[in-house]
Scaffold this motif. Structure first.
Motif: not given
Length: 306
Positions: A125-126, A161-165, A187-188, A231-232
């Protein structure tokens, strides 16, 4: 928010010492890359699968990603200490990332050819911050190469991907402004649809609100524990540079739009960090030698990225 900001600022101070923590990793990576330059393969790897031959450079991973993180970390420490964008070290970060993501993209293409399936969740994701950096340094060709990877793979879940948008926003903003405007959030409840829809707003109060949203969210995610799965932002890199906000401001400036003089308590004056001139990507001596070895082995990043 006050306690969250306090925690963020405490962590931010520690970023100045970040490069010291990476010193041994940097030296280990040099050893790994030097081994590849001398032997044409990564340490401990043999390639003997005649039915599915793999190019030796397909095994390069930490050798490139590690150098990316080190150069970005040096640039970030400089930003925290001196309140300037360290374009020199970001340019090294950009060039290592160019080869890292070129190889990753080629491997993804070959995975489908070899096995008939998509390899999901294998792009860090980074990596989206490479796209943002290319925009910040006004390197449009590099940005297009990075974007091509995300254009092909974002909606196929190539990115872990993480839970970050925020990472989604960086990809989707480039798609909206410079790409094909064909990608949709995967993502929703995507947090930044309004910013995408109004990235070119002439209402500076509205733009300021968008920038605050991006920076506030980054502060919150950096201050959150690993269990929150942002986690990024978990390992010092990318935490204290407002890449998403800077990317939005840079793209607006490139299109002749006025920007607000934007300050944020977590990042100081963000608008003042914008670069007005292109900064060419740089290869250090080790990367120069590595790329020469890759070319000897038939690696052609431009042809393979078509």
């Amino acid at each position: 928010m006050d306690k969250i900001l306090e925690k963020f600022l405490r962590k931010r101070k520690h970023a100045i010492k970040g490069p010291e923590k990476y010193k041994n990793i940097f030296e280990d990576n040099i050893v790994r890359i030097t081994y590849y330059i001398e032997h044409g393969k990564t340490q401990g790897e043999e390639f003997s699968n005649e039915r599915l031959p793999f190019a030796p450079w397909e095994k390069l991973n930490i050798e490139l990603s590690g150098q990316c993180k080190i150069y970005e970390n040096i640039a970030q420490a400089s930003l925290v200490k001196d309140s300037v964008l360290d374009a020199e070290h970001l340019s090294y970060y950009l060039n290592y990332g160019y080869y890292e993501l070129a190889i990753a993209h080629i491997k993804q293409k070959r995975c489908f050819i070899r096995f008939g399936v998509e390899n999901e969740g294998v792009i860090s994701p980074g990596s989206v911050f490479q796209l943002a950096t290319a925009v910040l340094l006004h390197q449009y060709d590099y940005a297009q190469h990075f974007y091509r990877l995300f254009e092909n793979g974002y909606m196929k879940n190539w990115i872990n991907r993480s839970k970050s948008h925020i990472g989604d926003f960086i990809i989707l903003l480039f798609d909206k402004v410079k790409g094909g405007n064909t990608l949709k959030p995967i993502v929703d409840g995507f947090a930044y649809q309004a910013i995408l829809d109004n990235w070119d707003s002439t209402d500076l109060t509205e733009v300021t609100a968008y920038l605050n949203q991006l920076c506030d969210d980054q502060v919150t995610q950096v201050a959150s524990p690993p269990s929150k799965m942002f986690f990024e932002f978990n390992n010092m890199n990318w935490q204290f540079t407002p890449y998403a906000a800077l990317m939005l401001l840079t793209l607006r400036a490139q299109h002749g739009l006025e920007n607000p003089d934007f300050e944020h308590p977590g990042f100081d004056n963000v608008t003042s960090l914008l670069l007005t001139q292109p900064v060419a990507p740089q290869k250090d001596e080790v990367l120069e030698q590595l790329v020469a070895k890759l070319h000897e082995q038939g690696f052609d990043e431009k042809a393979l990225l078509v």
